[in-house]
Scaffold this active site. Structure first.
Site, PDB file in Angstrom:
ATOM      1  N   HIS A   1       0.535   5.316   1.448  1.00 17.19           N
ATOM      2  CA  HIS A   1       0.034   6.087   2.549  1.00 17.19           C
ATOM      3  C   HIS A   1       0.064   7.487   1.696  1.00 17.19           C
ATOM      4  CE1 HIS A   1       0.420   3.850   6.514  1.00 17.19           C
ATOM      5  NE2 HIS A   1       1.355   3.233   5.520  1.00 17.19           N
TER       6      HIS A   1
ATOM      7  N   HIS B   1       0.838  -1.199  -0.184  1.00 15.16           N
ATOM      8  CA  HIS B   1       0.118   0.033   0.047  1.00 15.16           C
ATOM      9  C   HIS B   1       0.841   1.273   0.025  1.00 15.16           C
ATOM     10  CE1 HIS B   1       0.842  -1.251   4.287  1.00 15.16           C
ATOM     11  NE2 HIS B   1       0.943   0.055   4.384  1.00 15.16           N
TER      12      HIS B   1
END
Ligand code: AMP
Ligand code: ZN
Length: 139
Positions: free
Chosen positions: A100, A98
């Site tokens: 951020h 992922h």
């Protein structure tokens, strides 16, 4: 193997979803460093940056830029950090790749104060040589 982010992709786990397309999904981080702190992930499961497939990586990067622009427009931050933590020493806690997106504001008291190392006695070249060796090893 259970994965909370795969559960969000499969709508088994609730999340405040912001955007999704064929291969990516983004949602609010439940523990925001600033309000609006968001995550962008590939729908396919990859542990981290090292093994995410190229097509999915490109898709995640495009979605990250798209969402960062939307956050810039809607929340008017002074700046935005885009961060990926890879490995526990780097702060990774969820092992589904992922990015951020963290909106930043003047005086938001989010501090990251590194102690910079000092390259001396040819150390800079040694490190560059090591990394160039790594690049060569890929052929
Ligand atoms: P990292 O430490 O880079 O692996 O980041 C994982 C992030 O996922 C942390 O900032 C967590 O707050 C966030 N997180 C964990 N579980 C959830 C969840 N169910 N929904 C949204 N964000 C989550
Ligand atoms: Zn997963």
């Amino acid at each position: 193997m259970s994965c909370i982010f795969c559960d969000i992709v499969n709508k088994v786990e609730k999340a405040e979803i912001l955007f999704e397309d064929e291969s990516t999904i983004s949602f609010l981080d439940i523990r925001p460093l600033n309000f609006g702190h968001s995550l962008v992930i590939p729908k396919n499961h990859y542990e981290n940056f090292f093994d995410v497939g190229e097509k999915d990586l490109n898709a995640v990067i495009s979605s990250t830029q798209f969402l960062a622009n939307a956050i810039k427009k809607s929340l008017a931050p002074d700046g935005i950090n885009i961060i990926s933590n890879n490995g526990s020493s780097a702060g990774q806690t969820i092992y589904h790749f992922h990015f951020h997106i963290i909106p930043r504001f003047k005086n938001d008291h989010f501090t990251f104060r590194p102690q910079y190392k000092d390259y001396s006695n040819g150390l800079m070249q040694q490190f560059a040589d090591k990394i160039r060796g790594g690049i060569k090893s890929f052929g």
